[in-house]
Scaffold this motif. Structure first.
Motif, mmCIF file in Angstrom:
data_model
loop_
_atom_site.group_PDB
_atom_site.id
_atom_site.type_symbol
_atom_site.label_atom_id
_atom_site.label_comp_id
_atom_site.label_asym_id
_atom_site.label_seq_id
_atom_site.Cartn_x
_atom_site.Cartn_y
_atom_site.Cartn_z
ATOM 1 N N UNK A 193 -1.893 10.284 -4.797
ATOM 2 C CA UNK A 193 -0.598 9.576 -4.574
ATOM 3 C C UNK A 193 0.437 9.934 -5.309
ATOM 4 N N UNK A 194 0.275 10.266 -6.841
ATOM 5 C CA UNK A 194 1.228 10.735 -7.531
ATOM 6 C C UNK A 194 1.548 11.983 -7.753
ATOM 7 N N UNK A 237 4.302 8.382 3.563
ATOM 8 C CA UNK A 237 3.310 8.127 4.754
ATOM 9 C C UNK A 237 1.909 9.350 4.510
ATOM 10 N N UNK A 238 2.263 10.418 4.105
ATOM 11 C CA UNK A 238 0.917 11.083 4.181
ATOM 12 C C UNK A 238 0.137 10.557 3.041
ATOM 13 N N UNK A 239 0.517 10.447 1.855
ATOM 14 C CA UNK A 239 -0.224 9.919 0.911
ATOM 15 C C UNK A 239 -0.844 8.501 1.079
ATOM 16 N N UNK A 240 -0.236 7.611 1.922
ATOM 17 C CA UNK A 240 -0.921 6.510 2.299
ATOM 18 C C UNK A 240 -2.011 6.582 3.339
ATOM 19 N N UNK A 263 0.979 -1.355 -3.044
ATOM 20 C CA UNK A 263 1.032 -0.464 -4.203
ATOM 21 C C UNK A 263 0.952 1.017 -4.026
ATOM 22 N N UNK A 264 0.508 1.523 -2.654
ATOM 23 C CA UNK A 264 0.609 2.891 -2.581
ATOM 24 C C UNK A 264 2.110 3.161 -2.128
#
Length: 369
Positions: A193-194, A237-240, A263-264
């Protein structure tokens, strides 16, 4: 509506790019590791090598005690490979230890000296006095050293009575721990995510800079903030999606997915905003590589503290990925600390807004340079 159209356009363009599929590929790699490589529980047993330097009667007595502590109640004869030779040993396996009883003192000393193994000599003199010699490696904690001193300078019956009479109270009886496999997921989610979000949005922006897309906004009616927000929307969107792809097959319905979604989005927003600020100071990824590398290494440091709880300096708690790890871990637990996750989400959201506003100002300036 302009923002929505800009987002849809960026989504279509991103789906045709190489970087979009890097995120999906990494998510599948993480999922493969969780399902087929990382075990449910790691084998945390320590290997210890012992030589019983005493008469036969003493060895028989210790062997009898070791059998009582063995998980299966059976001693196993094994062959150890040492210096190109096979050395015979008797293995007693408990819940926490694999104890190898060796046939001579020299082998135990050499294993400690050359193989960096934990070894001990149990010696009994002619009058039945037992002494213990431990071969330590220097990395043992002071607490462990003191435990050895106390254990062998106090009657074991007294110690056993003290342990049995110790009042132990459970503050929370319904607390459910994560398995070793599940405990790795927060680290994967933080990376996905980060760190990946930071790298991917930087790649998108630098690609657009190379093709002159950002300069073109100087002569269009579109706003720079809409362009930047649409880029961030793609990353969020993609990280979620990829994060859920990692979690659902492993955790099932256990996590609080609504809390995870909040949180995401908050952490993804902050990470992508940080990426925008970084790209506003450089023209291409080659120029930014050094700073990008240092930033990613710094953000990875809390992972060390996460997997080695004994190393947890105060300063590391100020690195943003530290509360990310703690937040994801709380979400995965059945009794999540909702207030902590929401507070952390609010902090990331505020930080993301501040970084986004600063990045917007920076990009507006670059249009006239």
């Amino acid at each position: 509506m302009k923002l929505w159209h800009s987002f849809v356009k960026e989504l279509v363009l991103a789906s045709r790019s190489f970087y979009f599929y890097i995120e999906l590929f990494m998510a599948f790699i993480f999922l493969f590791l969780l399902l087929f490589v990382i075990p449910e529980q790691f084998n945390s047993k320590s290997d210890e090598y012992v030589y019983w330097d005493m008469p036969e009667a003493g060895r028989d007595l210790l062997a009898e005690q070791a059998l009582d502590a063995d998980e299966n109640g059976v001693a196993e004869t094994v062959a150890l490979e040492y210096n190109g030779e096979s050395v015979s040993a008797t293995l007693y396996s408990t819940e926490t230890q694999n104890i190898y009883v060796l046939g001579d003192r020299e082998t135990a000393v050499n294993l400690a000296d050359e193989e960096r193994a934990f070894a001990a000599i149990v010696h009994m003199d002619d009058v039945g006095e037992v002494t213990y010699t431990y071969y330590l490696q220097g990395y043992e904690t002071e607490r462990l050293r003191n435990t050895y001193r106390v254990f062998h300078n106090e009657d074991t019956d007294i110690l056993a009575d003290a342990f049995d009479n110790q009042d132990v109270r459970s503050l929370e009886t319904e607390h459910v721990l994560l398995t070793d496999r599940e405990n790795v997921i927060p680290s994967f989610l933080t990376f996905n995510g980060s760190l990946m979000g930071l790298f991917i949005i930087a790649s998108y922006i630098f690609l657009d800079k190379k093709e002159g897309v950002i300069k073109a906004y100087a002569v269009t009616a579109s706003s720079v903030w809409q362009y930047l927000m649409s880029k961030m929307g793609i990353i969020m969107l993609t990280s979620t999606v990829t994060s859920l792809l990692i979690v659902i097959p492993v955790m099932g319905l256990q996590p609080n997915y609504l809390l995870m979604l909040v949180f995401l989005l908050a952490t993804g927003f902050a990470a992508s905003a940080l990426g925008l600020v970084l790209t506003s100071y450089y023209d291409n990824i080659q120029q930014a590589f050094g700073m990008l590398y240092v930033l990613i290494i710094a953000l990875m440091l809390p992972n060390v503290a996460y997997f080695i709880p004994s190393w947890n300096p105060t300063w590391i708690t100020f690195i943003p990925t530290y509360p990310m790890l703690e937040g994801f871990k709380e979400i995965l637990l059945t009794n999540s600390n909702v207030s902590y996750v929401l507070l952390a989400s609010s902090g990331f959201l505020v930080a993301g807004i501040a970084l986004f506003l600063f990045a917007n100002v920076r990009f507006k300036k670059t249009l006239t340079i």
